[in-house]
Design a protein around this motif. Sequence first.
Motif, PDB file in Angstrom:
ATOM      1  N   SER A 153       0.820  -1.215   0.000  1.00 33.55           N
ATOM      2  CA  SER A 153       0.000   0.000   0.000  1.00 33.55           C
ATOM      3  C   SER A 153       0.852   1.263   0.000  1.00 33.55           C
ATOM      4  CB  SER A 153      -0.929  -0.002   1.222  1.00 33.55           C
ATOM      5  OG  SER A 153      -0.185  -0.139   2.415  1.00 33.55           O
ATOM      6  N   HIS A 195      -6.804   4.101  -1.058  1.00 30.74           N
ATOM      7  CA  HIS A 195      -5.893   3.533  -0.075  1.00 30.74           C
ATOM      8  C   HIS A 195      -6.046   4.197   1.297  1.00 30.74           C
ATOM      9  CE1 HIS A 195      -3.818   1.839  -3.614  1.00 30.74           C
ATOM     10  NE2 HIS A 195      -3.298   0.972  -2.760  1.00 30.74           N
ATOM     11  N   ASN A 198      -5.780   1.832   4.157  1.00 34.10           N
ATOM     12  CA  ASN A 198      -4.402   1.355   4.287  1.00 34.10           C
ATOM     13  C   ASN A 198      -3.526   2.401   4.964  1.00 34.10           C
ATOM     14  OD1 ASN A 198      -5.550   0.326   1.445  1.00 34.10           O
ATOM     15  ND2 ASN A 198      -4.271  -1.285   2.335  1.00 34.10           N
TER      16      ASN A 198
END
Length: 215
Positions: A153, A195, A198
Amino acid sequence: MIMTVLVTIIAAYLIGSINFAVIFAKAFMKRDVRDLGSGNAGTTNVMRNAGFLPGALTFIFDALKGFVACYLGKIIFDYVFTQTNSDWAKGIIGAFICGLACMLGHVFPLFFEFKGGKGVATSVGIFAVCCPIAIIIGLTVFAICLFTSKYVSLSSVLAAITVVVLSIIFCDKTALLFPQIVLSLAMGAIVVGKHSDNIKRLIAGTESKVKFGGK
């Protein structure tokens, strides 16, 4: 003319909507990858749950669909707007527009209940057409970060930021700059935004690392 352009953009979105993570996971393990692991329909989740081969195929085909959609936009915009002597005549503008449409299709796929991936692999194919030098350096940043941090990530986010910045620096100066900058930022924002969970886990220190050489 307008109809041709609209059909091209819609086609780019539909190409993006072909979610190869779901397709290859079902082909190899008869399961919907969105019900497994992180629930993301992308390369990493397929690789972790279905194995290296389906994961690699997912990456390749997701990148290819980005490339095809962008190249389609490039040649059609170039043809259509050259005939009218428009400021939009440079095909690179069409590549960026169709690239964004393809990425939106990947993230919100029409054929898969609008539940798609994060757009990383697809953006590789997109920027291979829009700005090759940016994607080459971006992939280098991804590889270095992945092997040093072991966070997919983090590597993806840093690579996305790198590609966007470089694509703006190396924009085609003979074409309209503003659309290229806006569309680059939009695609980068999609990748980084997808993301967000993440990033929160990275900050909290709970993000999973990739294991090299292990199962």
